[in-house]
Write an enzyme that holds these catalytic residues in place. Sequence first.
Site, mmCIF file in Angstrom:
data_model
loop_
_atom_site.group_PDB
_atom_site.id
_atom_site.type_symbol
_atom_site.label_atom_id
_atom_site.label_comp_id
_atom_site.label_asym_id
_atom_site.label_seq_id
_atom_site.Cartn_x
_atom_site.Cartn_y
_atom_site.Cartn_z
ATOM 1 N N ASP A 160 -44.915 30.727 19.901
ATOM 2 C CA ASP A 160 -43.569 31.287 19.544
ATOM 3 C C ASP A 160 -43.141 30.557 18.417
ATOM 4 O O ASP A 160 -42.129 31.017 17.556
ATOM 5 C CB ASP A 160 -42.638 31.295 20.637
ATOM 6 C CG ASP A 160 -42.970 32.440 21.756
ATOM 7 O OD1 ASP A 160 -43.481 33.311 21.405
ATOM 8 O OD2 ASP A 160 -42.591 31.931 23.038
ATOM 9 N N CYS A 192 -28.397 3.213 39.669
ATOM 10 C CA CYS A 192 -29.693 3.181 38.946
ATOM 11 C C CYS A 192 -29.601 2.143 37.965
ATOM 12 O O CYS A 192 -30.642 1.438 37.687
ATOM 13 C CB CYS A 192 -29.961 4.554 38.292
ATOM 14 S SG CYS A 192 -29.943 5.938 39.328
ATOM 15 N N ASP A 242 -39.265 36.320 24.159
ATOM 16 C CA ASP A 242 -40.754 36.131 24.447
ATOM 17 C C ASP A 242 -40.745 36.256 26.329
ATOM 18 O O ASP A 242 -39.443 36.369 26.785
ATOM 19 C CB ASP A 242 -41.037 34.643 24.074
ATOM 20 C CG ASP A 242 -42.621 34.275 24.945
ATOM 21 O OD1 ASP A 242 -43.366 35.039 24.899
ATOM 22 O OD2 ASP A 242 -42.645 32.944 25.352
#
Lengths: 725, 49
Positions: free
Chosen positions: A625, A13, A417
């Site tokens: 949250d 890369c 949550d």
Amino acid sequence: MELAVDGISCAACIGRIEGAVKRLPGVTEARLNYTNRRLHVAWADGALRPAQILSALETQGYRGHPFVPLRAEQEEAAEARKLTRCLAVAGFAAMNIMLLSVSVWSGNVTDITPETRDFFHWASALIALPAAAYAGRPFFASAWRALKARALNMDVPISLGVILALGMSLVETANHAEHAYFDSAIMLLFFLLIGRTLDHAMRRKTRAVAGNLAALRADTAHRFVGGEVVSVPVAAVKAGDKLLVRPGERVPADGVVQTGNSEIDESLITGETARRAIASGATVYAGSMNYSGTLTLLVTAAGGAALIDEIERLLEKAASAKSRAMRLADRASRVYAPVVHVTAALTLAGWLIAGASAHDALITAIAVLIITCPCALALAIPAVQVVASGALFRANIILNAGDAIERLAEADTVVFDKTGTLTLPEPRVVNAGALDVELLQKAARLALSSRHPLAVALSREATLRAPYDGAVEEPGQGVHALIDGLEARLGSAMFCGLAPSPFVPAQAGTQSPTTGAAWVPACAGTNGDFGASSIHFSYGRQSATIAINQSLRPDAVETVQALRARGLDLMILSGDRDEAVAPVAAMLGIDVWQGGLKPAAKIARIEELKRQGRRVLMVGDGLNDAPSLAAADVSLSPISAADVTQAQADAVFLGERLKPVADAVAIARRARRLMAENLWLAALYNLVAVPVAIAGLVTPLIAALAMSGSSLLVTVNALRARGPR
Amino acid sequence: MNVIIYLLPLALGLGLIGLFAFLWALKSGQYGDVDGAALRVLSDDDLEK
């Protein structure tokens, strides 16, 4: 220009990215930092537009995002460089002074001449004084700040010890004495700097990861300029702008819909998973995901959008109300510093009363200060913290706050949550087992050609990640392509020529009556299912209905059990509807749950728990949250969480498993135990060493041995925080 | 023992060279990307040019 680059995974890369960018005309420099995944590009003025760099990256299959380093991050980088320089200087000085000191110690028991010893001491002084003046700055500055604020911190006794030890050694050297403590002072600095540098490096790593994510999330908006649509950074959007929002994109700013019908997913903002149908005149909030139709939007509030503002206001309040849990180290130093100073003063007075000369009494008093030098004490906690945060890092948890470990260890109640925390942040195919494997693979590969959120979810199933040639997306309906000569269609039932799916009940009252524009009918509240959507696929004469849903994190059940086994109380507080929360709570066996909570209500519940004397660990991801995360004693959030939320959490966990939550508690508790152990070890050491010092029996050799011995002891003990492995 | 008069500064000087070498490396950003260099060496794209 700095770019955060997404999708870097291998050595090749580096070459590909740098090569592609360097081939652009006018680019003078392109260098990729593999460690923090950032690309630095420089080009001749006016030679090219920055957009060309982005498209060059895109042709190579990477996504680049302009990155503006935060002030805080730059300051931290400067601080880290300063600490490393101090560490290098202290290390150099410590090694050389030790060399001289060992010669003196061995000479003292053999045949060193006083002249040679003086020479060695002066040489030590020559190294030690400038080195301490340079490397001690972080401690001196911090101690000075504390004193100015009329407070004591750990750095006050450290600075006092170092300065007095150096001063006394200088006087002793001038008087041709046998002992000098240059080595003790510099070694102390060196040990402490090691701890501080490691601590800092750990926090910076976290910051870099978080910074990249923030940049990756900052996307572009499509703004109407005259009759044309132009891509602009979200930050440049102003109130009054007209924007185009395509399906599969996030709404970039709060606004009012002018034309178009669609369904939007506001789970990031409210936690509610059922999609809301909207038509012209409806208000939408930044961060919502646009599902089915193209919308034009008149921006009412941009940047610090209205809803986000509201949440930030709550957040500030919650953060300021947060009782500043006093850190163990601060508590220790608050006791420690006065005790040391009083002991030294008493020693001085005692020896004077006993009839010793002022010089001898002073030397003994200073020896007390040096021997109690908080080497062990100051290392006891940072060493455990560094080792524990390393262990957390391996468990895929990145710490945001330095004292989170202690607070994590004390938590006795976990509040979860639901959306994105207990469930995966992105929907998944849930009925993969019931479908023909080959058919599913074909559907998934076809889905690669679409940007629709459901298609994106489906495309994750594709093992071969190559889209079909000639796939055509019919906006609002679906994609079709020829696969091996047979027509394949993916989209709404009608588009695929199928009868409406059997599990789309007509009772979906919370949903829009499926409009023509929505190519995927959604259904919510189906028997115990929480918001499943279906997508249809036909291939020749075969067909399938693929259900896509928010699914639980794969190890949620085991994690919940593990947490309960550790004696923690669990509960769910969600912004989502009760019908959506209940099945999740039942599946996990969590009895205490509440749905449909607004952010303020969540905070109220958490405050209530805190008033009952509980220590609350909040795990959440949504924008809604963020205030509750700040209100809780300690908080965790998944890496997929909204920006503000992540910034507020004490620690962030990576990956799609929930196990890090249980690991975090386990590691933190072990670390906390070791911290206490280390403090006791340090106290024990002082208990033995201080009487020796008061008796006036401490020579530099004893001081050096005692100091390195105790530091080594607590450091080795701290290594146990790595855990059994 | 007189040999110490110049051995000691010599030892210190060598140490200082090491120290400054490290500070220079730090300043020139060689610790900015500790993982990249190991991978860069694998790419051969500097050969044909």
